[in-house]
Design a protein around this motif. Structure first.
Motif, PDB file in Angstrom:
ATOM      1  N   LEU A  92      42.916  19.890  30.796  1.00 47.74           N
ATOM      2  CA  LEU A  92      42.494  21.037  31.598  1.00 47.74           C
ATOM      3  C   LEU A  92      42.775  22.333  30.845  1.00 47.74           C
ATOM      4  N   GLN A  93      42.065  23.390  31.230  1.00 53.33           N
ATOM      5  CA  GLN A  93      42.318  24.698  30.632  1.00 53.33           C
ATOM      6  C   GLN A  93      43.766  25.126  30.862  1.00 53.33           C
ATOM      7  N   GLY A  94      44.289  24.813  32.042  1.00 55.19           N
ATOM      8  CA  GLY A  94      45.651  25.209  32.378  1.00 55.19           C
ATOM      9  C   GLY A  94      46.728  24.299  31.833  1.00 55.19           C
ATOM     10  N   LEU A  95      46.356  23.263  31.075  1.00 53.12           N
ATOM     11  CA  LEU A  95      47.243  22.301  30.419  1.00 53.12           C
ATOM     12  C   LEU A  95      47.935  21.355  31.396  1.00 53.12           C
ATOM     13  N   GLY A  96      48.605  21.885  32.425  1.00 52.49           N
ATOM     14  CA  GLY A  96      49.240  21.025  33.418  1.00 52.49           C
ATOM     15  C   GLY A  96      50.472  20.301  32.913  1.00 52.49           C
ATOM     16  N   LEU A  97      51.161  20.860  31.919  1.00 56.37           N
ATOM     17  CA  LEU A  97      52.384  20.239  31.416  1.00 56.37           C
ATOM     18  C   LEU A  97      53.554  20.538  32.344  1.00 56.37           C
ATOM     19  N   PHE A  98      54.538  19.649  32.323  1.00 57.61           N
ATOM     20  CA  PHE A  98      55.748  19.838  33.127  1.00 57.61           C
ATOM     21  C   PHE A  98      56.764  20.610  32.284  1.00 57.61           C
ATOM     22  N   ASP A  99      57.059  21.837  32.696  1.00 56.56           N
ATOM     23  CA  ASP A  99      57.872  22.729  31.884  1.00 56.56           C
ATOM     24  C   ASP A  99      59.302  22.235  31.674  1.00 56.56           C
ATOM     25  N   ARG A 100      59.846  21.489  32.624  1.00 53.46           N
ATOM     26  CA  ARG A 100      61.245  21.069  32.543  1.00 53.46           C
ATOM     27  C   ARG A 100      61.393  19.654  31.994  1.00 53.46           C
ATOM     28  N   MET A 101      60.300  19.093  31.515  1.00 51.74           N
ATOM     29  CA  MET A 101      60.345  17.793  30.856  1.00 51.74           C
ATOM     30  C   MET A 101      60.055  17.981  29.375  1.00 51.74           C
ATOM     31  N   THR A 102      60.640  17.132  28.544  1.00 52.61           N
ATOM     32  CA  THR A 102      60.406  17.242  27.108  1.00 52.61           C
ATOM     33  C   THR A 102      58.949  16.914  26.773  1.00 52.61           C
ATOM     34  N   VAL A 103      58.576  17.281  25.568  1.00 51.08           N
ATOM     35  CA  VAL A 103      57.239  16.939  25.081  1.00 51.08           C
ATOM     36  C   VAL A 103      57.021  15.437  25.173  1.00 51.08           C
ATOM     37  N   LEU A 104      57.996  14.660  24.756  1.00 52.24           N
ATOM     38  CA  LEU A 104      57.865  13.207  24.788  1.00 52.24           C
ATOM     39  C   LEU A 104      57.656  12.698  26.209  1.00 52.24           C
ATOM     40  N   ASP A 105      58.462  13.176  27.150  1.00 49.08           N
ATOM     41  CA  ASP A 105      58.333  12.722  28.531  1.00 49.08           C
ATOM     42  C   ASP A 105      56.988  13.137  29.129  1.00 49.08           C
ATOM     43  N   ASN A 106      56.500  14.323  28.766  1.00 43.42           N
ATOM     44  CA  ASN A 106      55.177  14.733  29.231  1.00 43.42           C
ATOM     45  C   ASN A 106      54.111  13.754  28.781  1.00 43.42           C
ATOM     46  N   VAL A 107      54.177  13.321  27.535  1.00 42.63           N
ATOM     47  CA  VAL A 107      53.168  12.393  27.022  1.00 42.63           C
ATOM     48  C   VAL A 107      53.360  11.005  27.624  1.00 42.63           C
ATOM     49  N   MET A 108      54.594  10.631  27.896  1.00 47.24           N
ATOM     50  CA  MET A 108      54.845   9.329  28.522  1.00 47.24           C
ATOM     51  C   MET A 108      54.177   9.220  29.884  1.00 47.24           C
TER      52      MET A 108
END
Length: 260
Positions: A92-108
């Protein structure tokens, strides 16, 4: 006795899609077909209906009329949470990543479709969770490594530049190993060199998935897509190969009109 081989079902079919927001017609009888192993681009001037069409394909917006097909199967009540089981992933344009989770956990999180217990169950220590978590981590690290950002796995997304966060969001979509990838303006905020790299990456994906690319960077679309659908004021005004679309007078009029 001759036999004929049926053509593979479309990765995604949108037929006669119409959407209204109050008195505004956002989409008017829009149809397109994303063929397997191809990149299908959707372009158009500002306000043409590109994002609305993307949201219909993702299940965020339910059309008033029309049909959504996935692999020849109608999806009358498509919702975003249905995408993983349908072999679909999106950015999405807004990315939708979880700010308080690590990069790895976001991808998991994106790899959840491959886990029997699911990411959230493994996070809470359900039975077999340690095996599930190890498998998810391996998948996530491989996806990050493929995009050249595996070293960022322990960091938080908020500590990263916007273009890098876009790679994290793309890794989260790719780790699901979808058959259909939906990309909403992935080139936004990228430099010219990064856009070229993105184009090469998207082209390389067609050996294992189809891609629907909604984008306003014309250079990326023209060098990356097999087919292009052009929208203007919620209607399809052109469809064809990049060469055909570039030479279509209706497309030139739409973009020149926006520039005036």
């Amino acid at each position: 006795m001759s036999t004929t081989t049926a053509a593979p079902a479309a990765a995604l079919g949108l037929s006669g899609i119409s959407v209204r927001f109050g008195g505004l017609v956002a989409l008017d009888e829009v149809s397109l077909t994303v063929r397997p192993a191809t990149v299908h681009g959707v372009i158009g001037p500002n306000g043409a209906g590109k994002t609305t069409l993307f949201n219909v394909a993702c299940g965020f917006v339910r059309p008033e009329t029309g049909e959504i097909m996935r692999g020849g199967r109608p999806l009358p009540k498509l919702q975003p949470h249905d995408l993983p089981r349908l072999g679909m992933a999106r950015t999405l344009q807004g990315l939708g990543l979880f700010d308080r989770m690590t990069v790895l956990d976001n991808v998991m999180v994106g790899a959840e479709r491959h886990a029997r217990t699911g990411f959230w169950a493994t996070a809470w220590g359900s039975p077999r969770s340690w095996r599930e978590e190890r498998a998810l981590r391996e998948r996530a690290l491989a996806a990050l490594d493929a995009l050249g950002i595996a070293d960022l796995a322990p960091l938080l997304p908020t500590s990263l530049p916007y273009p890098v966060r876009k790679r994290v969001a793309l890794a989260r979509a790719l780790v699901a190993e979808p058959e259909l990838l939906l990309l909403d303006e992935p080139a936004g905020g990228l430099s010219a060199a990064e856009i070229d790299e993105l184009g090469d990456l998207v082209r390389s994906l067609t050996d294992r998935m189809a891609v629907l690319l909604v984008e306003h960077h014309m250079d990326l679309v023209m060098r990356t897509c097999d087919e292009i659908t052009v929208l203007d004021f919620g209607r399809v005004i052109a469809h064809g190969t990049p060469d055909e679309v570039q030479q279509d007078p209706r497309v030139l009029d739409a973009y020149l009109g926006e520039a005036r």
